[in-house]
Scaffold this motif. Sequence first.
Motif, PDB file in Angstrom:
ATOM      1  N   GLU A   3     -12.491  18.725   0.977  1.00  0.00           N
ATOM      2  CA  GLU A   3     -12.345  20.173   0.884  1.00  0.00           C
ATOM      3  C   GLU A   3     -12.322  20.815   2.266  1.00  0.00           C
ATOM      4  O   GLU A   3     -11.537  21.740   2.521  1.00  0.00           O
ATOM      5  CB  GLU A   3     -13.479  20.768   0.046  1.00  0.00           C
ATOM      6  N   LEU A   4     -13.173  20.334   3.176  1.00  0.00           N
ATOM      7  CA  LEU A   4     -13.187  20.872   4.544  1.00  0.00           C
ATOM      8  C   LEU A   4     -11.884  20.581   5.261  1.00  0.00           C
ATOM      9  O   LEU A   4     -11.378  21.419   6.016  1.00  0.00           O
ATOM     10  CB  LEU A   4     -14.364  20.299   5.329  1.00  0.00           C
ATOM     11  N   ARG A   5     -11.329  19.393   5.048  1.00  0.00           N
ATOM     12  CA  ARG A   5     -10.039  19.069   5.666  1.00  0.00           C
ATOM     13  C   ARG A   5      -8.953  20.035   5.184  1.00  0.00           C
ATOM     14  O   ARG A   5      -8.188  20.565   5.980  1.00  0.00           O
ATOM     15  CB  ARG A   5      -9.623  17.631   5.309  1.00  0.00           C
ATOM     16  N   GLN A   6      -8.912  20.254   3.882  1.00  0.00           N
ATOM     17  CA  GLN A   6      -7.872  21.117   3.337  1.00  0.00           C
ATOM     18  C   GLN A   6      -8.049  22.566   3.791  1.00  0.00           C
ATOM     19  O   GLN A   6      -7.077  23.234   4.149  1.00  0.00           O
ATOM     20  CB  GLN A   6      -7.881  21.050   1.800  1.00  0.00           C
ATOM     21  N   GLU A   7      -9.291  23.015   3.787  1.00  0.00           N
ATOM     22  CA  GLU A   7      -9.568  24.377   4.239  1.00  0.00           C
ATOM     23  C   GLU A   7      -9.142  24.553   5.696  1.00  0.00           C
ATOM     24  O   GLU A   7      -8.530  25.566   6.061  1.00  0.00           O
ATOM     25  CB  GLU A   7     -11.062  24.679   4.092  1.00  0.00           C
ATOM     26  N   GLY A   8      -9.446  23.553   6.532  1.00  0.00           N
ATOM     27  CA  GLY A   8      -9.073  23.628   7.944  1.00  0.00           C
ATOM     28  C   GLY A   8      -7.569  23.663   8.143  1.00  0.00           C
ATOM     29  O   GLY A   8      -7.058  24.387   8.999  1.00  0.00           O
ATOM     30  N   ASN A  55      -6.212  27.215   6.848  1.00  0.00           N
ATOM     31  CA  ASN A  55      -6.558  28.425   7.625  1.00  0.00           C
ATOM     32  C   ASN A  55      -6.273  28.286   9.125  1.00  0.00           C
ATOM     33  O   ASN A  55      -6.727  29.092   9.927  1.00  0.00           O
ATOM     34  CB  ASN A  55      -8.019  28.820   7.394  1.00  0.00           C
ATOM     35  N   TRP A  56      -5.522  27.242   9.496  1.00  0.00           N
ATOM     36  CA  TRP A  56      -5.061  27.012  10.873  1.00  0.00           C
ATOM     37  C   TRP A  56      -6.171  26.538  11.817  1.00  0.00           C
ATOM     38  O   TRP A  56      -5.981  26.506  13.024  1.00  0.00           O
ATOM     39  CB  TRP A  56      -4.400  28.264  11.470  1.00  0.00           C
ATOM     40  N   GLU A  57      -7.317  26.132  11.272  1.00  0.00           N
ATOM     41  CA  GLU A  57      -8.350  25.559  12.140  1.00  0.00           C
ATOM     42  C   GLU A  57      -8.014  24.126  12.530  1.00  0.00           C
ATOM     43  O   GLU A  57      -8.317  23.683  13.630  1.00  0.00           O
ATOM     44  CB  GLU A  57      -9.720  25.593  11.440  1.00  0.00           C
ATOM     45  N   LEU A  58      -7.425  23.389  11.593  1.00  0.00           N
ATOM     46  CA  LEU A  58      -7.006  22.008  11.868  1.00  0.00           C
ATOM     47  C   LEU A  58      -5.550  22.084  12.322  1.00  0.00           C
ATOM     48  O   LEU A  58      -4.641  22.235  11.517  1.00  0.00           O
ATOM     49  CB  LEU A  58      -7.147  21.145  10.609  1.00  0.00           C
TER      50      LEU A  58
END
Length: 398
Positions: free
Chosen positions: A319-324, A327-330
């Motif tokens: 979930e953190l990977r997808q969120e990143g 939202n352009w964090e990753l």
Amino acid sequence: MKKMLAVALMAMVATGAMAQDKEQNSKKPVFTTIKEMPITSIKDQNRSGTCWAYSTLSFFESEILKASGKNVDLCEMFVCNKDYMERAILTVRMHGDSQFAQGGSAGDVLDIIKRHGIIPEGIMPFPGSLQGDSLANFNEFFSVMEPYVAAVAKSSAKKISNQWKPGLQGILDSYLGECPTEFTYEGKKYTPQSFAQSLGVNWDDYVSITSYTHHPFYTAFPVEVQDNWRWDRSYNVPMDEMMRIIDNALANGYTIAWGGDVSEEGFTRKGLGIAYDTKAAQSLTGSDAARWLKLTAADKKSKLDSLGVDAPEIVPTQELRQEGFDNWELTDDHGMHIYGLAKDQNGKEYYMVKNSWGEYGDYKGTWYMTKNFIALKTMDYLVNKNAIPKDIRKKLGI
């Protein structure tokens, strides 16, 4: 008496500073190598956005070492010359609605080699030499080339001629050197295609791996980032399997051409990649939330770095990977070459990663990146399909 007090005070300050230095040094990672694959020499991309070429050719150089024992230095500027022309052609075909830029992906390098071949370093001019520099410098080069391509791509003409292509090729050749159609290497004549075939590797053995939930697992899709302008497809697997492939590759003598995000605080210029949990770190640095928010970015980074091996890390999740990603964090920042595994004095494991910034940082061009960092910050990576565990290969149908 005052003099004695001053001396005593200075001694106390010095003792405190020494104790602080000793404490910080005790937290600095001390690495023990667990597994290390052979790599070629550290290169320096200098002032060029060519990490994708340097990291992927480094990966292929290790593949060649594994397959044949040959230590070959492959030519990044050959790949760039071919790639930028093809990228310009697409940009013009799309009337400018495709990014023309210095960056690229591992898939670019593989595609160029499959269709155009490759040459060893030393056949074309060394990077930067045509400009009187000792290393690559794309500042002037791209300031000339970008507006040229834009002028053609955004032209209001109803029909354009093909003359822009030889004009652009002239710019490419002037700054990078002409790509040979035939050359002699170690006393033998080659074409770029025949040289590629002589290197002992099967260029069809390489696949790209990623892990996101906006596409079904065990299917292939083009990762939607600007530098993947060819829309090369990556196989989509769950995060734990993405990591298992890396570990299995290293355990069996393979390396990985990695692409991912290095814009976070945890990617230090000293040679570390740590997935800092900044909330958990605040109390460890003696900062409550209110005080932490008042610190400058540089002060925050300094405090996080001072924690060393005691720095708390985020626990990566799908979930953190997808969120990143969403939202352009990753972001798609940098290409590097994973070639080994090490552990620090606390037993935490890190991947050994070859960079292309010369012998920079505390570890002379190698970065030590935690498994949590790689799990969170991987965009995609290129790997030999034979390095993938059999059960995952079966699910992917490769």
